[in-house]
Write a protein that holds these residues in place. Structure first.
Motif, PDB file in Angstrom:
ATOM      1  N   ALA A 298       0.831  -1.207   0.000  1.00  0.00           N
ATOM      2  CA  ALA A 298       0.000   0.000   0.000  1.00  0.00           C
ATOM      3  C   ALA A 298       0.864   1.254   0.000  1.00  0.00           C
ATOM      4  N   GLY A 299       2.036   1.189   0.657  1.00  0.00           N
ATOM      5  CA  GLY A 299       2.957   2.324   0.622  1.00  0.00           C
ATOM      6  C   GLY A 299       3.519   2.552  -0.758  1.00  0.00           C
ATOM      7  N   GLY A 300       3.686   1.470  -1.542  1.00  0.00           N
ATOM      8  CA  GLY A 300       4.080   1.621  -2.932  1.00  0.00           C
ATOM      9  C   GLY A 300       2.983   2.269  -3.747  1.00  0.00           C
ATOM     10  N   ASN A 301       1.735   1.951  -3.421  1.00  0.00           N
ATOM     11  CA  ASN A 301       0.590   2.606  -4.057  1.00  0.00           C
ATOM     12  C   ASN A 301       0.615   4.102  -3.788  1.00  0.00           C
ATOM     13  N   ILE A 302       0.824   4.475  -2.528  1.00  0.00           N
ATOM     14  CA  ILE A 302       0.885   5.894  -2.175  1.00  0.00           C
ATOM     15  C   ILE A 302       2.031   6.574  -2.918  1.00  0.00           C
ATOM     16  N   SER A 303       3.186   5.919  -2.993  1.00  0.00           N
ATOM     17  CA  SER A 303       4.352   6.498  -3.660  1.00  0.00           C
ATOM     18  C   SER A 303       4.097   6.690  -5.154  1.00  0.00           C
ATOM     19  N   ALA A 304       3.452   5.720  -5.786  1.00  0.00           N
ATOM     20  CA  ALA A 304       3.136   5.846  -7.207  1.00  0.00           C
ATOM     21  C   ALA A 304       2.132   6.964  -7.443  1.00  0.00           C
ATOM     22  N   ALA A 305       1.115   7.045  -6.574  1.00  0.00           N
ATOM     23  CA  ALA A 305       0.121   8.113  -6.716  1.00  0.00           C
ATOM     24  C   ALA A 305       0.760   9.483  -6.527  1.00  0.00           C
TER      25      ALA A 305
ATOM     26  N   VAL B 195       0.687  -2.087  -4.712  1.00  0.00           N
ATOM     27  CA  VAL B 195      -0.695  -2.176  -5.178  1.00  0.00           C
ATOM     28  C   VAL B 195      -0.879  -1.064  -6.207  1.00  0.00           C
ATOM     29  N   LEU B 196      -1.287  -1.421  -7.415  1.00  0.00           N
ATOM     30  CA  LEU B 196      -1.371  -0.412  -8.470  1.00  0.00           C
ATOM     31  C   LEU B 196      -2.713  -0.378  -9.186  1.00  0.00           C
ATOM     32  N   ASP B 197      -3.577  -1.338  -8.888  1.00  0.00           N
ATOM     33  CA  ASP B 197      -4.872  -1.362  -9.572  1.00  0.00           C
ATOM     34  C   ASP B 197      -5.924  -2.023  -8.686  1.00  0.00           C
TER      35      ASP B 197
ATOM     36  N   PRO C 141     -17.604   2.114  -4.967  1.00  0.00           N
ATOM     37  CA  PRO C 141     -16.936   1.408  -6.071  1.00  0.00           C
ATOM     38  C   PRO C 141     -16.145   2.317  -6.999  1.00  0.00           C
ATOM     39  N   ASP C 142     -16.669   3.513  -7.269  1.00  0.00           N
ATOM     40  CA  ASP C 142     -15.987   4.409  -8.206  1.00  0.00           C
ATOM     41  C   ASP C 142     -14.623   4.873  -7.694  1.00  0.00           C
ATOM     42  N   ASP C 143     -14.384   4.777  -6.386  1.00  0.00           N
ATOM     43  CA  ASP C 143     -13.068   5.163  -5.867  1.00  0.00           C
ATOM     44  C   ASP C 143     -11.954   4.357  -6.522  1.00  0.00           C
ATOM     45  N   ALA C 144     -12.252   3.098  -6.874  1.00  0.00           N
ATOM     46  CA  ALA C 144     -11.233   2.236  -7.472  1.00  0.00           C
ATOM     47  C   ALA C 144     -10.797   2.719  -8.845  1.00  0.00           C
ATOM     48  N   LEU C 145     -11.604   3.553  -9.480  1.00  0.00           N
ATOM     49  CA  LEU C 145     -11.274   4.069 -10.815  1.00  0.00           C
ATOM     50  C   LEU C 145     -10.456   5.347 -10.751  1.00  0.00           C
ATOM     51  N   ASP C 146     -10.282   5.898  -9.586  1.00  0.00           N
ATOM     52  CA  ASP C 146      -9.488   7.109  -9.385  1.00  0.00           C
ATOM     53  C   ASP C 146      -8.006   6.746  -9.459  1.00  0.00           C
ATOM     54  N   HIS C 147      -7.229   7.499 -10.224  1.00  0.00           N
ATOM     55  CA  HIS C 147      -5.814   7.154 -10.395  1.00  0.00           C
ATOM     56  C   HIS C 147      -5.027   7.287  -9.100  1.00  0.00           C
ATOM     57  N   ARG C 148      -5.572   7.980  -8.103  1.00  0.00           N
ATOM     58  CA  ARG C 148      -4.903   8.048  -6.810  1.00  0.00           C
ATOM     59  C   ARG C 148      -5.014   6.718  -6.058  1.00  0.00           C
ATOM     60  N   ALA C 149      -6.083   5.960  -6.345  1.00  0.00           N
ATOM     61  CA  ALA C 149      -6.241   4.630  -5.753  1.00  0.00           C
ATOM     62  C   ALA C 149      -5.653   3.553  -6.654  1.00  0.00           C
TER      63      ALA C 149
END
Length: 352
Positions: A199-206, A227-229, A262-270
């Motif tokens: 999840a920290g990698g997700n935050i770093s990518a975002a 986590v990227l998608d 559900p739409d939160d998953a489509l946000d590029h920040r998530a």
């Protein structure tokens, strides 16, 4: 010494750690001779096979069956059991980062005397639900020792108390704080790497996407089994659905706590993989474990970055499982792959 990262194990956990550390690697190799092989033909490293065999048979080992607070305690204890230990650092400074939502706890580490190579702003894993500075303490110390850089370990807000995008907002506040204070720490504000695992990698990518055009963008984004998608489950979710520590069930548990709709998953920040334009992002180091439900989305993100002209180093930790940076005390493979990440960070910080 940092008070926020000091933790002690229960008596049973101390016994567990003593047993694990006492097993010679020759015994791991013997016990792990029939370790699983993935679809790519990679064999699980023997120490991971043995540890998983033990953990999967242990009653109550699945934290996603428990209330969040109990799951947090269990995850932190497990991280400490398999972690490296270090002598006290030159600097272990507990800080509070100001933000509109309130102060964000953080700890700054410096392993060696003298000027640091740069700074790593680090976000721990744990599915945005679990984890803390204590949880990631050993891994960030490892990076500080082997990079010669300071590390700022950030205790961003966790879900479900603080769902998406709270962690991203805290990440932005932490980045601005690091840039503003770098000079006073003896660090060039243009020599800062953003890094994190899971999840920290997700935050770093975002953050790497959100900081495009910033006066001081990241020198590199170091994404460890990220986590990227969150919008879909890639094929590796099926291959590694169960039995390899991170499971499909756990990922669904994390997602259910982190996202409110559900739409939160489509946000590029998530879901950074869904970012429309990836051109101009910082060079990326992406480490992917060979036995991890997140394997395929990391490969897909590396490909998308390359297509956008972003320099990418893709490290395939073929025989390892998710969260391997937490078990460097007992796994030579995990130690080697974490050293590989450290070397990539050194190269990025030393580049002209």
């Amino acid at each position: 010494m940092s008070q926020a990262t000091s933790r002690t194990l229960t008596r049973l956990r101390k016994i567990e750690r003593a047993i694990v550390l006492a097993i010679p690697h020759t015994a791991f190799r013997l016990l792990g001779q029939k370790a699983p092989v993935n679809v790519n033909g990679d064999r699980l490293v023997p120490e991971a096979a043995v540890m998983l065999r033990f953990m999967n048979r242990l009653p109550g080992s699945d934290f996603s069956d428990k209330p969040v607070e109990q799951a947090r305690v269990q995850a932190e204890e497990e991280a400490i059991v398999y972690a490296d230990t270090f002598e006290p650092f030159v600097i272990e400074e507990d800080l509070h980062i100001p933000s509109p939502a309130g102060p964000i706890p953080a700890t700054r580490y410096r392993a060696h005397a003298g000027a640091p190579r740069g700074l790593i702003v680090y976000f721990h894993g744990g599915g945005w639900v679990l984890g803390s500075r204590a949880y990631i303490d050993s891994a960030v110390r490892f990076l500080a020792v082997h990079t010669g850089a300071d590390v700022l370990s950030v205790d961003y807000r966790l879900a479900p108390e603080h769902p998406f995008p709270a962690a991203i907002d805290d990440g932005l506040a932490a980045w601005d704080f690091a840039v503003a204070h770098a000079s006073s720490w003896g660090i060039d504000p243009d020599r800062i790497v953003v890094a994190g695992d899971s999840a920290g990698g997700n935050i770093s990518a975002a953050l790497s996407q959100l900081l495009r055009g910033h006066a001081h963008p990241p020198r590199m984004q170091a994404l460890l089994f990220p986590v990227l998608d969150l919008s879909t489950e890639h094929p590796s979710y099926e291959e590694f659905a169960d039995g390899y520590y991170l499971t499909r069930k756990k990922m669904r548990w994390f997602k259910g706590h982190y996202l409110t709709k559900p739409d939160d998953a489509l946000d590029h920040r998530a879901s950074p993989l869904l970012g429309e334009d990836l051109a101009g992002l910082p060079p990326a180091y992406i480490a992917v474990a060979g036995f991890d439900p997140l394997h395929d989305e990391a490969i897909a993100y590396a490909a998308r970055l390359e297509e956008a002209g972003v320099p990418v180093t893709l490290h395939r930790a073929t025989g390892l499982i998710h969260a391997y940076i937490y078990v460097t005390a007992v796994s030579p493979g995990a130690r080697a792959s974490t050293l590989h990440a450290a070397a990539a960070i050194v190269a990025a910080l030393d580049a002209p």
